[in-house]
Design a protein around this motif. Structure first.
Motif, PDB file in Angstrom:
ATOM      1  N   VAL A   1       0.847  -1.197   0.000  1.00 54.89           N
ATOM      2  CA  VAL A   1       0.000   0.000   0.000  1.00 54.89           C
ATOM      3  C   VAL A   1       0.884   1.250   0.000  1.00 54.89           C
ATOM      4  O   VAL A   1       0.630   2.190  -0.760  1.00 54.89           O
ATOM      5  N   VAL A   2       1.921   1.250   0.817  1.00 46.82           N
ATOM      6  CA  VAL A   2       2.830   2.406   0.871  1.00 46.82           C
ATOM      7  C   VAL A   2       3.506   2.610  -0.487  1.00 46.82           C
ATOM      8  O   VAL A   2       3.605   3.744  -0.974  1.00 46.82           O
ATOM      9  N   THR A   3       3.945   1.522  -1.118  1.00 47.31           N
ATOM     10  CA  THR A   3       4.565   1.623  -2.437  1.00 47.31           C
ATOM     11  C   THR A   3       3.592   2.225  -3.446  1.00 47.31           C
ATOM     12  O   THR A   3       3.964   3.116  -4.227  1.00 47.31           O
ATOM     13  N   ALA A   4       2.348   1.767  -3.430  1.00 47.80           N
ATOM     14  CA  ALA A   4       1.338   2.309  -4.349  1.00 47.80           C
ATOM     15  C   ALA A   4       1.082   3.780  -4.055  1.00 47.80           C
ATOM     16  O   ALA A   4       0.965   4.596  -4.985  1.00 47.80           O
ATOM     17  N   LEU A   5       1.008   4.160  -2.771  1.00 46.15           N
ATOM     18  CA  LEU A   5       0.822   5.564  -2.402  1.00 46.15           C
ATOM     19  C   LEU A   5       1.967   6.426  -2.930  1.00 46.15           C
ATOM     20  O   LEU A   5       1.738   7.527  -3.444  1.00 46.15           O
ATOM     21  N   LEU A   6       3.186   5.929  -2.814  1.00 45.49           N
ATOM     22  CA  LEU A   6       4.342   6.698  -3.284  1.00 45.49           C
ATOM     23  C   LEU A   6       4.348   6.844  -4.797  1.00 45.49           C
ATOM     24  O   LEU A   6       4.692   7.903  -5.320  1.00 45.49           O
ATOM     25  N   ASP A   7       3.945   5.795  -5.497  1.00 47.81           N
ATOM     26  CA  ASP A   7       3.888   5.874  -6.959  1.00 47.81           C
ATOM     27  C   ASP A   7       2.824   6.876  -7.418  1.00 47.81           C
ATOM     28  O   ASP A   7       3.066   7.684  -8.321  1.00 47.81           O
ATOM     29  N   VAL A   8       1.668   6.864  -6.769  1.00 50.37           N
ATOM     30  CA  VAL A   8       0.607   7.817  -7.115  1.00 50.37           C
ATOM     31  C   VAL A   8       1.042   9.239  -6.744  1.00 50.37           C
ATOM     32  O   VAL A   8       0.846  10.180  -7.513  1.00 50.37           O
ATOM     33  N   ALA A   9       1.645   9.385  -5.562  1.00 54.16           N
ATOM     34  CA  ALA A   9       2.109  10.705  -5.131  1.00 54.16           C
ATOM     35  C   ALA A   9       3.162  11.251  -6.090  1.00 54.16           C
ATOM     36  O   ALA A   9       3.154  12.443  -6.403  1.00 54.16           O
ATOM     37  N   ALA A  10       4.065  10.389  -6.552  1.00 52.91           N
ATOM     38  CA  ALA A  10       5.089  10.838  -7.503  1.00 52.91           C
ATOM     39  C   ALA A  10       4.447  11.383  -8.766  1.00 52.91           C
ATOM     40  O   ALA A  10       4.874  12.409  -9.297  1.00 52.91           O
ATOM     41  N   ASP A  11       3.398  10.707  -9.247  1.00 55.67           N
ATOM     42  CA  ASP A  11       2.678  11.206 -10.421  1.00 55.67           C
ATOM     43  C   ASP A  11       1.978  12.528 -10.118  1.00 55.67           C
ATOM     44  O   ASP A  11       2.029  13.462 -10.908  1.00 55.67           O
ATOM     45  N   CYS A  12       1.337  12.612  -8.960  1.00 47.81           N
ATOM     46  CA  CYS A  12       0.602  13.836  -8.596  1.00 47.81           C
ATOM     47  C   CYS A  12       1.530  15.028  -8.426  1.00 47.81           C
ATOM     48  O   CYS A  12       1.216  16.135  -8.858  1.00 47.81           O
ATOM     49  N   PHE A  13       2.668  14.813  -7.772  1.00 45.14           N
ATOM     50  CA  PHE A  13       3.597  15.894  -7.482  1.00 45.14           C
ATOM     51  C   PHE A  13       4.571  16.149  -8.624  1.00 45.14           C
ATOM     52  O   PHE A  13       5.357  17.090  -8.570  1.00 45.14           O
ATOM     53  N   GLY A  14       4.567  15.274  -9.641  1.00 42.81           N
ATOM     54  CA  GLY A  14       5.493  15.427 -10.754  1.00 42.81           C
ATOM     55  C   GLY A  14       6.926  15.105 -10.382  1.00 42.81           C
ATOM     56  O   GLY A  14       7.858  15.625 -10.984  1.00 42.81           O
ATOM     57  N   GLU A  15       7.101  14.255  -9.371  1.00 45.83           N
ATOM     58  CA  GLU A  15       8.448  13.903  -8.907  1.00 45.83           C
ATOM     59  C   GLU A  15       9.139  12.995  -9.922  1.00 45.83           C
ATOM     60  O   GLU A  15       8.525  12.113 -10.497  1.00 45.83           O
ATOM     61  N   ARG A  16      10.412  13.216 -10.106  1.00 43.78           N
ATOM     62  CA  ARG A  16      11.229  12.386 -10.989  1.00 43.78           C
ATOM     63  C   ARG A  16      12.572  12.162 -10.318  1.00 43.78           C
ATOM     64  O   ARG A  16      13.066  12.998  -9.572  1.00 43.78           O
ATOM     65  N   GLY A  17      13.173  11.022 -10.620  1.00 44.38           N
ATOM     66  CA  GLY A  17      14.488  10.708 -10.093  1.00 44.38           C
ATOM     67  C   GLY A  17      15.233   9.847 -11.084  1.00 44.38           C
ATOM     68  O   GLY A  17      14.678   9.410 -12.096  1.00 44.38           O
ATOM     69  N   ALA A  18      16.478   9.574 -10.794  1.00 41.58           N
ATOM     70  CA  ALA A  18      17.296   8.752 -11.671  1.00 41.58           C
ATOM     71  C   ALA A  18      16.881   7.288 -11.622  1.00 41.58           C
ATOM     72  O   ALA A  18      17.189   6.520 -12.510  1.00 41.58           O
ATOM     73  N   SER A  19      16.154   6.914 -10.546  1.00 37.58           N
ATOM     74  CA  SER A  19      15.678   5.542 -10.401  1.00 37.58           C
ATOM     75  C   SER A  19      14.286   5.569  -9.772  1.00 37.58           C
ATOM     76  O   SER A  19      13.840   6.608  -9.279  1.00 37.58           O
ATOM     77  N   VAL A  20      13.634   4.428  -9.789  1.00 35.06           N
ATOM     78  CA  VAL A  20      12.315   4.320  -9.150  1.00 35.06           C
ATOM     79  C   VAL A  20      12.425   4.642  -7.663  1.00 35.06           C
ATOM     80  O   VAL A  20      11.580   5.339  -7.103  1.00 35.06           O
ATOM     81  N   GLU A  21      13.492   4.169  -7.026  1.00 35.22           N
ATOM     82  CA  GLU A  21      13.676   4.407  -5.596  1.00 35.22           C
ATOM     83  C   GLU A  21      13.849   5.893  -5.295  1.00 35.22           C
ATOM     84  O   GLU A  21      13.302   6.399  -4.318  1.00 35.22           O
ATOM     85  N   GLU A  22      14.611   6.605  -6.130  1.00 36.37           N
ATOM     86  CA  GLU A  22      14.796   8.041  -5.923  1.00 36.37           C
ATOM     87  C   GLU A  22      13.491   8.806  -6.132  1.00 36.37           C
ATOM     88  O   GLU A  22      13.209   9.765  -5.421  1.00 36.37           O
ATOM     89  N   THR A  23      12.703   8.372  -7.118  1.00 38.62           N
ATOM     90  CA  THR A  23      11.408   9.004  -7.366  1.00 38.62           C
ATOM     91  C   THR A  23      10.490   8.794  -6.177  1.00 38.62           C
ATOM     92  O   THR A  23       9.825   9.727  -5.717  1.00 38.62           O
ATOM     93  N   ARG A  24      10.463   7.580  -5.654  1.00 37.26           N
ATOM     94  CA  ARG A  24       9.627   7.288  -4.481  1.00 37.26           C
ATOM     95  C   ARG A  24      10.108   8.059  -3.261  1.00 37.26           C
ATOM     96  O   ARG A  24       9.299   8.531  -2.461  1.00 37.26           O
ATOM     97  N   GLN A  25      11.420   8.189  -3.091  1.00 38.59           N
ATOM     98  CA  GLN A  25      11.959   8.936  -1.958  1.00 38.59           C
ATOM     99  C   GLN A  25      11.537  10.403  -2.034  1.00 38.59           C
ATOM    100  O   GLN A  25      11.150  10.992  -1.034  1.00 38.59           O
ATOM    101  N   ALA A  26      11.592  10.986  -3.210  1.00 41.04           N
ATOM    102  CA  ALA A  26      11.165  12.381  -3.377  1.00 41.04           C
ATOM    103  C   ALA A  26       9.674  12.524  -3.070  1.00 41.04           C
ATOM    104  O   ALA A  26       9.250  13.485  -2.418  1.00 41.04           O
ATOM    105  N   ALA A  27       8.873  11.565  -3.526  1.00 43.42           N
ATOM    106  CA  ALA A  27       7.440  11.596  -3.242  1.00 43.42           C
ATOM    107  C   ALA A  27       7.191  11.419  -1.752  1.00 43.42           C
ATOM    108  O   ALA A  27       6.319  12.072  -1.175  1.00 43.42           O
ATOM    109  N   LEU A  28       7.951  10.541  -1.098  1.00 47.21           N
ATOM    110  CA  LEU A  28       7.807  10.323   0.344  1.00 47.21           C
ATOM    111  C   LEU A  28       8.084  11.607   1.114  1.00 47.21           C
ATOM    112  O   LEU A  28       7.348  11.960   2.034  1.00 47.21           O
TER     113      LEU A  28
END
Length: 89
Positions: free
Chosen positions: A35-62
């Protein structure tokens, strides 16, 4: 979304899991981790977060979600809601 992230993180937060630099460590087991992973993926899309990797994108969204979810005093969720008495939960 931010409130659900706060609920899940608080549910799994244990005492004494703070690093030397103030980083709080939270081990979220399955199925809540999914659930947390899905929340971070949706948040990354909502906030327009991007990173060099999926983990960096999720960290920025977190980081954005944690600010919104009330882990700091300026959170939008800490002001004016029903039953808000100024205390952090």
């Amino acid at each position: 979304m931010a409130e659900e992230a706060r609920r899940l993180l608080r549910l799994h937060l244990a005492e004494g899991e703070t690093g030397d630099d103030g980083t709080v460590m939270v081990d979220v087991p399955y199925p809540d981790a999914a659930v947390v992973t899905a929340l971070l993926d949706v948040a990354a899309d909502c906030f327009g977060e991007r990173g060099a990797s999926v983990e960096e994108t999720r960290q920025a969204a977190l980081e954005a979600l944690l600010q919104l979810a009330g882990f700091d005093e300026e959170s939008q969720l800490n002001s004016g809601g029903p039953g808000h008495d100024g205390r952090r939960t």
